[in-house]
Design an enzyme around this catalytic site. Sequence first.
Site, short mmCIF file in Angstrom:
data_model
loop_
_atom_site.label_atom_id
_atom_site.label_comp_id
_atom_site.label_asym_id
_atom_site.label_seq_id
_atom_site.Cartn_x
_atom_site.Cartn_y
_atom_site.Cartn_z
N PRO A 57 0.83 -1.21 0.00
CA PRO A 57 0.00 0.00 0.00
C PRO A 57 0.86 1.26 0.00
CG PRO A 57 -0.58 -1.47 1.82
CD PRO A 57 0.68 -1.99 1.21
N GLU A 58 0.54 2.18 -0.88
CA GLU A 58 1.22 3.48 -0.88
C GLU A 58 0.26 4.53 -0.30
OE1 GLU A 58 3.67 4.80 -3.95
OE2 GLU A 58 4.47 2.84 -4.46
#
Length: 271
Positions: free
Chosen positions: A2-3
């Site tokens: 996840p960014e």
Amino acid sequence: MPELPEVETVMRGLTPAWLGQRFARVQLNRDGLRRPFPEDLGQRLTGARVTAVHRRAKYGLVDTDRGDTLILHLGMSGRMRLDPIEILKHDHVLFETDAGRRVAFNDPRRFGSLDLTPTGQIATHPLLAGLGPEPLGTDFNAAMLARAFAGRAAPAKALLLDQRLIAGLGNIYVCEALFRARIDPRRAGGAVSRPRLAALAAAIPLVLEEAIAAGGSSLRDHAAPDGTLGYFQAGFEVYGREGQPCPACTRPITRTVQSGRSTFHCERCQK
Ligand code: ZN
């Protein structure tokens, strides 16, 4: 992994379930993930009312009326499952509010984390102290970026990934922003021209906002049925597109490796 946009989407997705609500029950199904949970985590959260749901870099932050902030990191594979119908193998933590909303923190690879700190000490918490400005914050602009890049021999991509210079950028959106600004990811930071730095300062918030918007729509379109918050497919221009035509000039996108991580760029467009 996840960014920032995924984390932002998760926190926005959690907001209606948590903001203003009390945690009636916090069930820890193991002692920790990447590291042990704080010993009194369940005790300090149970009965506490959520006063804010927000984000710093790639950390989700949940403030409570007891003066605590829960610091949440999704690690490599973490997801938040909203109102799960059944409990799955990797649902390591289950939050239940007094309104009956349930959220399961699911993390098969267990690189995620939960920490708790007094809200007043959030800026000096070891996980957050030393982080640079938020790319979506008001203090992020071309002048700030120019200062961070000035005189630097390190490649532009490495500088953008340095969390002390800018907080929360990861591999995907750095590749995308450098393409938008037409900057070769390998170019030394100090050798990036002023106009291109200005283009980069504009491109960074833009690619993030677009991804957050895509995440918001994936939330409505796909995640609602199974209630999973955390991942979505945005339309990338260069990331993951090795050999496919550049959207600007049709030359095939090149993949290189920088510091052990894939970089995607167009050799014609990015200088
Ligand atoms: Zn091109």
